[in-house]
Motif scaffolding. Structure first.
Motif, PDB file in Angstrom:
ATOM      1  N   PHE A  73       2.849   6.560  -6.807  1.00  0.00           N
ATOM      2  CA  PHE A  73       1.876   7.359  -7.549  1.00  0.00           C
ATOM      3  C   PHE A  73       2.054   8.849  -7.263  1.00  0.00           C
ATOM      4  CE2 PHE A  73      -2.249   9.445  -8.026  1.00  0.00           C
ATOM      5  CZ  PHE A  73      -2.557   9.101  -9.336  1.00  0.00           C
ATOM      6  N   SER A  74       2.464   9.204  -6.038  1.00  0.00           N
ATOM      7  CA  SER A  74       2.639  10.618  -5.701  1.00  0.00           C
ATOM      8  C   SER A  74       3.761  11.255  -6.509  1.00  0.00           C
ATOM      9  CB  SER A  74       2.938  10.770  -4.209  1.00  0.00           C
ATOM     10  OG  SER A  74       4.211  10.241  -3.882  1.00  0.00           O
ATOM     11  N   ARG A  75       4.669  10.460  -7.036  1.00  0.00           N
ATOM     12  CA  ARG A  75       5.759  11.016  -7.845  1.00  0.00           C
ATOM     13  C   ARG A  75       5.264  11.569  -9.176  1.00  0.00           C
ATOM     14  NH1 ARG A  75      10.502   6.774  -8.279  1.00  0.00           N
ATOM     15  NH2 ARG A  75      11.495   8.610  -9.189  1.00  0.00           N
ATOM     16  N   PHE A  76       4.051  11.191  -9.578  1.00  0.00           N
ATOM     17  CA  PHE A  76       3.481  11.733 -10.809  1.00  0.00           C
ATOM     18  C   PHE A  76       2.824  13.094 -10.596  1.00  0.00           C
ATOM     19  CE2 PHE A  76       3.520   7.118 -11.520  1.00  0.00           C
ATOM     20  CZ  PHE A  76       4.216   7.070 -12.710  1.00  0.00           C
ATOM     21  N   ILE A  77       2.639  13.501  -9.372  1.00  0.00           N
ATOM     22  CA  ILE A  77       2.095  14.833  -9.086  1.00  0.00           C
ATOM     23  C   ILE A  77       3.177  15.863  -9.387  1.00  0.00           C
ATOM     24  CG2 ILE A  77       1.083  16.305  -7.309  1.00  0.00           C
ATOM     25  CD1 ILE A  77       0.146  13.776  -5.888  1.00  0.00           C
ATOM     26  N   PRO A  78       2.911  16.849 -10.242  1.00  0.00           N
ATOM     27  CA  PRO A  78       3.977  17.778 -10.673  1.00  0.00           C
ATOM     28  C   PRO A  78       4.671  18.490  -9.520  1.00  0.00           C
ATOM     29  CG  PRO A  78       2.038  18.013 -12.070  1.00  0.00           C
ATOM     30  CD  PRO A  78       1.643  17.103 -10.944  1.00  0.00           C
ATOM     31  N   GLU A  79       3.903  18.954  -8.522  1.00  0.00           N
ATOM     32  CA  GLU A  79       4.521  19.689  -7.416  1.00  0.00           C
ATOM     33  C   GLU A  79       5.476  18.803  -6.612  1.00  0.00           C
ATOM     34  OE1 GLU A  79       0.840  21.632  -8.693  1.00  0.00           O
ATOM     35  OE2 GLU A  79       1.339  19.582  -8.068  1.00  0.00           O
ATOM     36  N   ILE A  80       5.093  17.570  -6.390  1.00  0.00           N
ATOM     37  CA  ILE A  80       5.952  16.654  -5.628  1.00  0.00           C
ATOM     38  C   ILE A  80       7.142  16.209  -6.466  1.00  0.00           C
ATOM     39  CG2 ILE A  80       6.045  14.382  -4.533  1.00  0.00           C
ATOM     40  CD1 ILE A  80       3.208  14.786  -3.607  1.00  0.00           C
ATOM     41  N   LYS A  81       6.912  15.946  -7.743  1.00  0.00           N
ATOM     42  CA  LYS A  81       8.005  15.495  -8.606  1.00  0.00           C
ATOM     43  C   LYS A  81       9.069  16.571  -8.755  1.00  0.00           C
ATOM     44  CE  LYS A  81       8.952  13.407 -13.090  1.00  0.00           C
ATOM     45  NZ  LYS A  81       9.600  12.241 -12.464  1.00  0.00           N
TER      46      LYS A  81
ATOM     47  N   PHE B 203      12.060   7.515   0.730  1.00  0.00           N
ATOM     48  CA  PHE B 203      10.996   7.058   1.633  1.00  0.00           C
ATOM     49  C   PHE B 203      10.605   5.622   1.304  1.00  0.00           C
ATOM     50  CE2 PHE B 203       6.494   6.281   2.330  1.00  0.00           C
ATOM     51  CZ  PHE B 203       6.359   6.569   3.683  1.00  0.00           C
ATOM     52  N   ILE B 204      10.411   5.326   0.032  1.00  0.00           N
ATOM     53  CA  ILE B 204      10.048   3.966  -0.382  1.00  0.00           C
ATOM     54  C   ILE B 204      11.153   2.980  -0.010  1.00  0.00           C
ATOM     55  CG2 ILE B 204       9.493   2.502  -2.361  1.00  0.00           C
ATOM     56  CD1 ILE B 204       8.356   4.985  -3.743  1.00  0.00           C
TER      57      ILE B 204
ATOM     58  N   LEU C  68       0.823  -1.216   0.000  1.00  0.00           N
ATOM     59  CA  LEU C  68       0.000   0.000   0.000  1.00  0.00           C
ATOM     60  C   LEU C  68       0.856   1.264   0.000  1.00  0.00           C
ATOM     61  CD1 LEU C  68      -2.839  -1.031   2.500  1.00  0.00           C
ATOM     62  CD2 LEU C  68      -2.952  -0.922  -0.004  1.00  0.00           C
ATOM     63  N   LEU C  69       1.836   1.343   0.909  1.00  0.00           N
ATOM     64  CA  LEU C  69       2.641   2.561   1.009  1.00  0.00           C
ATOM     65  C   LEU C  69       3.545   2.743  -0.200  1.00  0.00           C
ATOM     66  CD1 LEU C  69       3.594   2.776   4.784  1.00  0.00           C
ATOM     67  CD2 LEU C  69       2.103   4.271   3.486  1.00  0.00           C
ATOM     68  N   ALA C  70       4.118   1.662  -0.699  1.00  0.00           N
ATOM     69  CA  ALA C  70       4.978   1.779  -1.880  1.00  0.00           C
ATOM     70  C   ALA C  70       4.170   2.214  -3.098  1.00  0.00           C
ATOM     71  CB  ALA C  70       5.681   0.463  -2.153  1.00  0.00           C
ATOM     72  N   SER C  71       2.967   1.678  -3.246  1.00  0.00           N
ATOM     73  CA  SER C  71       2.117   2.063  -4.379  1.00  0.00           C
ATOM     74  C   SER C  71       1.696   3.520  -4.272  1.00  0.00           C
ATOM     75  CB  SER C  71       0.891   1.157  -4.435  1.00  0.00           C
ATOM     76  OG  SER C  71       1.262  -0.197  -4.586  1.00  0.00           O
ATOM     77  N   ALA C  72       1.268   3.941  -3.066  1.00  0.00           N
ATOM     78  CA  ALA C  72       0.826   5.324  -2.888  1.00  0.00           C
ATOM     79  C   ALA C  72       1.977   6.300  -3.082  1.00  0.00           C
ATOM     80  CB  ALA C  72       0.215   5.490  -1.488  1.00  0.00           C
ATOM     81  N   ALA C  73       3.151   5.976  -2.548  1.00  0.00           N
ATOM     82  CA  ALA C  73       4.294   6.878  -2.698  1.00  0.00           C
ATOM     83  C   ALA C  73       4.753   6.954  -4.146  1.00  0.00           C
ATOM     84  CB  ALA C  73       5.442   6.400  -1.800  1.00  0.00           C
TER      85      ALA C  73
ATOM     86  N   TYR D  98      10.301  17.065  -4.490  1.00  0.00           N
ATOM     87  CA  TYR D  98      10.482  15.995  -3.506  1.00  0.00           C
ATOM     88  C   TYR D  98      10.594  14.612  -4.142  1.00  0.00           C
ATOM     89  CZ  TYR D  98       8.613  19.813  -0.691  1.00  0.00           C
ATOM     90  OH  TYR D  98       8.398  21.039  -0.100  1.00  0.00           O
ATOM     91  N   ASP D  99      10.931  14.553  -5.400  1.00  0.00           N
ATOM     92  CA  ASP D  99      11.002  13.258  -6.073  1.00  0.00           C
ATOM     93  C   ASP D  99      12.064  12.367  -5.425  1.00  0.00           C
ATOM     94  OD1 ASP D  99      10.184  11.595  -8.508  1.00  0.00           O
ATOM     95  OD2 ASP D  99      12.357  11.686  -8.748  1.00  0.00           O
ATOM     96  N   TYR D 100      13.223  12.919  -5.149  1.00  0.00           N
ATOM     97  CA  TYR D 100      14.284  12.138  -4.515  1.00  0.00           C
ATOM     98  C   TYR D 100      13.873  11.704  -3.108  1.00  0.00           C
ATOM     99  CZ  TYR D 100      18.778  10.992  -2.400  1.00  0.00           C
ATOM    100  OH  TYR D 100      19.803  10.352  -1.744  1.00  0.00           O
TER     101      TYR D 100
END
Length: 251
Positions: free
Chosen positions: A162-170, A180-181, A155-160, A173-175
């Protein structure tokens, strides 16, 4: 029937006869010519590569300084592994400091600071969540613990991810999300076999902090490279080119 193995070669005065020794001589001569051509080609490549390296170093001597800083930082953190009292305090987790220097050290001070904060914060958050997941899974018994840990990791690996596709996070905070994963997965999975999980998480976080601090101290106090300075030089250079262009067309 007897076969004649000799080779007839013309030497200008007439036909002479060469035996097996002549064939061997021709073979070695051809091998030497091929070897010489390979050696000449290799020398030309080495000389060209050396000229290229020298040109890169002359264009920006700070690149040489950065390479030396990375070597210095790795040497400093390796002391924690070589010195016995320090190694006993951190254990094998000392190698995480070496890994941190390799992945965090950037060309500029700002880049190193950004990656260092991302790594430290992501490691801290992932460690807390992984310890909590272990405490919850441990209450489900020996049979239910690995199943629940696997669910948490999924669950956490999948959610994290997917969050990398959000432009602001990518963008910022992509690294950190990647770390985190990695940290959560390692701590959560190893918690099934490791008894002193809190101590393990503490050692890894401490060595990562040591690696980040070593990178920051090295990149700030030893020939620092500031991104703002490069931006200022680039802007000034572009303005000069624009002024020359306008002057050339008579404006």
């Amino acid at each position: 029937m007897e076969v004649d193995h000799r080779i007839r070669v013309s030497d200008g005065d007439g036909e002479t006869t060469a035996g097996q020794g002549g064939v061997v001589g021709v073979f070695f001569a051809r091998c030497w010519l091929r070897l010489r051509s390979v050696l000449v080609g290799l020398w030309c490549w080495v000389a060209g590569f050396a000229r290229k390296v020298g040109r890169i170093a002359r264009e920006d001597p700070r690149r040489v300084a950065h390479s030396l800083k990375v070597g210095l930082a790795l040497t400093l953190v390796s002391v924690f592994y070589y010195v016995t009292p320090l190694f006993k305090g951190f254990g094998v987790s000392t190698l995480w400091a070496v890994l941190t220097v390799v992945v965090v050290m950037e060309y500029t001070v700002g880049g190193t600071l950004s990656k260092g904060l991302n790594r430290a914060f992501a490691t801290l958050v992932a460690g807390f969540i992984a310890v909590g997941a272990h405490q919850v899974a441990n209450r489900c018994g020996a049979q239910g613990e690995p199943i629940l840990l696997a669910i948490f990791v999924f669950l956490l690996a999948s959610a994290a991810t997917f969050s990398r596709f959000i432009p602001e996070i990518k963008a910022r905070y992509d690294y950190g999300v990647t770390i985190f994963i990695l940290t959560f997965s390692l701590v959560a999975v190893s918690s099934y076999r490791v008894e002193e999980l809190i101590q393990l998480a503490h050692q890894r976080f401490s060595t990562i902090v040591i690696g980040v601090l070593t990178c920051l101290c090295t990149t700030i106090f030893v020939f620092p490279v500031w991104a703002g300075e490069d931006l200022h030089k680039l802007t000034a250079g572009n303005l000069d080119k624009l002024a020359q262009f306008l002057q050339g067309i008579g404006i």
